[in-house]
Design a protein around this motif. Sequence first.
Motif, PDB file in Angstrom:
ATOM      1  N   ILE A 116      38.267  55.321  34.748  1.00  0.00           N
ATOM      2  CA  ILE A 116      39.250  55.829  35.817  1.00  0.00           C
ATOM      3  C   ILE A 116      40.190  57.110  35.275  1.00  0.00           C
ATOM      4  CG2 ILE A 116      40.468  55.568  37.643  1.00  0.00           C
ATOM      5  CD1 ILE A 116      39.805  52.719  37.613  1.00  0.00           C
ATOM      6  N   ASP A 117      39.787  58.260  35.603  1.00  0.00           N
ATOM      7  CA  ASP A 117      40.403  59.399  35.207  1.00  0.00           C
ATOM      8  C   ASP A 117      41.762  59.868  36.137  1.00  0.00           C
ATOM      9  OD1 ASP A 117      38.836  59.800  32.900  1.00  0.00           O
ATOM     10  OD2 ASP A 117      37.479  60.819  34.124  1.00  0.00           O
ATOM     11  N   VAL A 118      42.686  60.497  35.509  1.00  0.00           N
ATOM     12  CA  VAL A 118      43.825  60.985  36.083  1.00  0.00           C
ATOM     13  C   VAL A 118      44.099  62.617  35.752  1.00  0.00           C
ATOM     14  CG1 VAL A 118      45.027  58.907  36.485  1.00  0.00           C
ATOM     15  CG2 VAL A 118      45.542  60.189  34.688  1.00  0.00           C
ATOM     16  N   ASN A 119      43.483  63.009  34.888  1.00  0.00           N
ATOM     17  CA  ASN A 119      43.522  64.212  34.382  1.00  0.00           C
ATOM     18  C   ASN A 119      43.106  65.363  35.212  1.00  0.00           C
ATOM     19  OD1 ASN A 119      41.043  63.675  33.510  1.00  0.00           O
ATOM     20  ND2 ASN A 119      41.136  64.586  31.553  1.00  0.00           N
ATOM     21  N   ASN A 120      43.545  66.585  35.021  1.00  0.00           N
ATOM     22  CA  ASN A 120      42.728  67.799  35.977  1.00  0.00           C
ATOM     23  C   ASN A 120      43.265  67.527  37.448  1.00  0.00           C
ATOM     24  OD1 ASN A 120      42.459  69.337  33.500  1.00  0.00           O
ATOM     25  ND2 ASN A 120      40.520  68.020  33.360  1.00  0.00           N
ATOM     26  N   GLY A 121      44.410  66.746  38.033  1.00  0.00           N
ATOM     27  CA  GLY A 121      44.494  66.537  39.126  1.00  0.00           C
ATOM     28  C   GLY A 121      43.495  65.438  39.861  1.00  0.00           C
ATOM     29  N   LYS A 122      42.657  64.684  39.184  1.00  0.00           N
ATOM     30  CA  LYS A 122      42.077  63.558  39.763  1.00  0.00           C
ATOM     31  C   LYS A 122      42.920  62.767  40.159  1.00  0.00           C
ATOM     32  CE  LYS A 122      38.130  64.732  36.697  1.00  0.00           C
ATOM     33  NZ  LYS A 122      37.220  64.384  35.495  1.00  0.00           N
ATOM     34  N   GLN A 123      42.497  61.848  41.519  1.00  0.00           N
ATOM     35  CA  GLN A 123      43.304  60.983  41.984  1.00  0.00           C
ATOM     36  C   GLN A 123      42.933  59.493  41.535  1.00  0.00           C
ATOM     37  OE1 GLN A 123      45.501  61.840  44.236  1.00  0.00           O
ATOM     38  NE2 GLN A 123      45.334  63.916  43.058  1.00  0.00           N
ATOM     39  N   GLY A 124      42.877  59.451  40.253  1.00  0.00           N
ATOM     40  CA  GLY A 124      42.663  58.167  39.821  1.00  0.00           C
ATOM     41  C   GLY A 124      43.581  57.009  40.041  1.00  0.00           C
ATOM     42  N   LYS A 125      44.747  57.255  39.927  1.00  0.00           N
ATOM     43  CA  LYS A 125      45.932  56.384  40.353  1.00  0.00           C
ATOM     44  C   LYS A 125      45.722  55.825  41.950  1.00  0.00           C
ATOM     45  CE  LYS A 125      49.767  54.033  39.769  1.00  0.00           C
ATOM     46  NZ  LYS A 125      49.693  52.758  40.361  1.00  0.00           N
ATOM     47  N   LYS A 126      45.498  56.640  42.806  1.00  0.00           N
ATOM     48  CA  LYS A 126      45.385  56.270  44.042  1.00  0.00           C
ATOM     49  C   LYS A 126      44.119  55.535  44.275  1.00  0.00           C
ATOM     50  CE  LYS A 126      44.663  57.831  48.861  1.00  0.00           C
ATOM     51  NZ  LYS A 126      44.171  56.629  49.211  1.00  0.00           N
ATOM     52  N   TRP A 127      43.126  55.970  43.478  1.00  0.00           N
ATOM     53  CA  TRP A 127      41.620  55.233  43.581  1.00  0.00           C
ATOM     54  C   TRP A 127      41.864  53.579  42.908  1.00  0.00           C
ATOM     55  CZ3 TRP A 127      38.604  52.303  40.735  1.00  0.00           C
ATOM     56  CH2 TRP A 127      37.111  52.185  41.227  1.00  0.00           C
ATOM     57  N   LEU A 128      42.814  53.430  42.009  1.00  0.00           N
ATOM     58  CA  LEU A 128      43.064  52.283  41.428  1.00  0.00           C
ATOM     59  C   LEU A 128      43.763  51.559  42.287  1.00  0.00           C
ATOM     60  CD1 LEU A 128      42.772  50.268  39.082  1.00  0.00           C
ATOM     61  CD2 LEU A 128      44.679  51.454  37.898  1.00  0.00           C
ATOM     62  N   ASP A 129      44.964  52.119  42.610  1.00  0.00           N
ATOM     63  CA  ASP A 129      45.556  51.164  43.878  1.00  0.00           C
ATOM     64  C   ASP A 129      44.751  50.701  45.008  1.00  0.00           C
ATOM     65  OD1 ASP A 129      47.778  51.764  42.152  1.00  0.00           O
ATOM     66  OD2 ASP A 129      48.852  53.375  43.326  1.00  0.00           O
ATOM     67  N   ASP A 130      43.947  51.491  45.518  1.00  0.00           N
ATOM     68  CA  ASP A 130      43.030  51.032  46.587  1.00  0.00           C
ATOM     69  C   ASP A 130      41.977  50.241  46.098  1.00  0.00           C
ATOM     70  OD1 ASP A 130      44.481  52.878  48.022  1.00  0.00           O
ATOM     71  OD2 ASP A 130      42.954  54.370  48.114  1.00  0.00           O
ATOM     72  N   ASN A 131      41.599  50.176  44.895  1.00  0.00           N
ATOM     73  CA  ASN A 131      40.475  49.171  44.558  1.00  0.00           C
ATOM     74  C   ASN A 131      40.777  48.128  43.327  1.00  0.00           C
ATOM     75  OD1 ASN A 131      37.944  50.539  45.906  1.00  0.00           O
ATOM     76  ND2 ASN A 131      39.126  52.222  45.204  1.00  0.00           N
ATOM     77  N   ARG A 132      41.900  48.011  43.195  1.00  0.00           N
ATOM     78  CA  ARG A 132      42.070  47.352  42.020  1.00  0.00           C
ATOM     79  C   ARG A 132      41.558  45.773  41.975  1.00  0.00           C
ATOM     80  NH1 ARG A 132      42.012  44.898  38.050  1.00  0.00           N
ATOM     81  NH2 ARG A 132      43.507  44.432  36.574  1.00  0.00           N
ATOM     82  N   GLU A 133      41.702  45.173  43.088  1.00  0.00           N
ATOM     83  CA  GLU A 133      41.164  43.773  43.384  1.00  0.00           C
ATOM     84  C   GLU A 133      39.864  43.727  43.165  1.00  0.00           C
ATOM     85  OE1 GLU A 133      42.366  41.856  46.874  1.00  0.00           O
ATOM     86  OE2 GLU A 133      44.494  42.519  46.586  1.00  0.00           O
ATOM     87  N   LYS A 134      38.964  44.834  43.362  1.00  0.00           N
ATOM     88  CA  LYS A 134      37.594  44.766  43.258  1.00  0.00           C
ATOM     89  C   LYS A 134      37.330  44.914  41.920  1.00  0.00           C
ATOM     90  CE  LYS A 134      36.859  47.388  47.757  1.00  0.00           C
ATOM     91  NZ  LYS A 134      36.738  48.705  48.218  1.00  0.00           N
TER      92      LYS A 134
END
Length: 166
Positions: free
Chosen positions: A89-107
């Motif tokens: 899961i990437d966060v560099n170059n403006g990627k929204q990895g943190k949001k994706w992780l927050d939304d999908n952590r349980e999965k």
Amino acid sequence: MFSPSSSRFYLYAGRLRRDNLTADIINKALEVAENYPVFPCNNKKQPLCKWREAATQDPNKIELMFSNPNAALIGVPTGLASGISVIDIDVNNGKQGKKWLDDNREKLGNTLYAQTQSGGWHFYYNHKDEVANAAGLGGGCVDVRGEGGYVITAPSDGYKFLNDED
């Protein structure tokens, strides 16, 4: 002044590398190799060898490969070679990895995971035959490393397991 008893040098491709730099990366690679085959990468995450063939758990080969003056990071093949697959899961170059992780952590389940050099995460899983490499998933911030791929792993500089109990 150089003293053979206080410092050791490795000769790699005609170039000398001081022991303290070499010993650190070799020791880290040997630690990882207790469980997975490894190969050296430079500080840009590029393999310094033909990694598919060179990845090994042999301590003598690891010492030689990681004596390369450009060896900075530890690569591990994913897929059948190591038995692991990784969700990156990437966060560099403006990627929204943190949001994706927050939304999908349980999965993602309860599994080993690490912080990466760029601030993203690697989630480690037992490899399943059908898992292949994929990039740009989850709105462009998620990559999968399966058969035929590789990852840089902790304890490479900038990488740290966040839930390792050792």
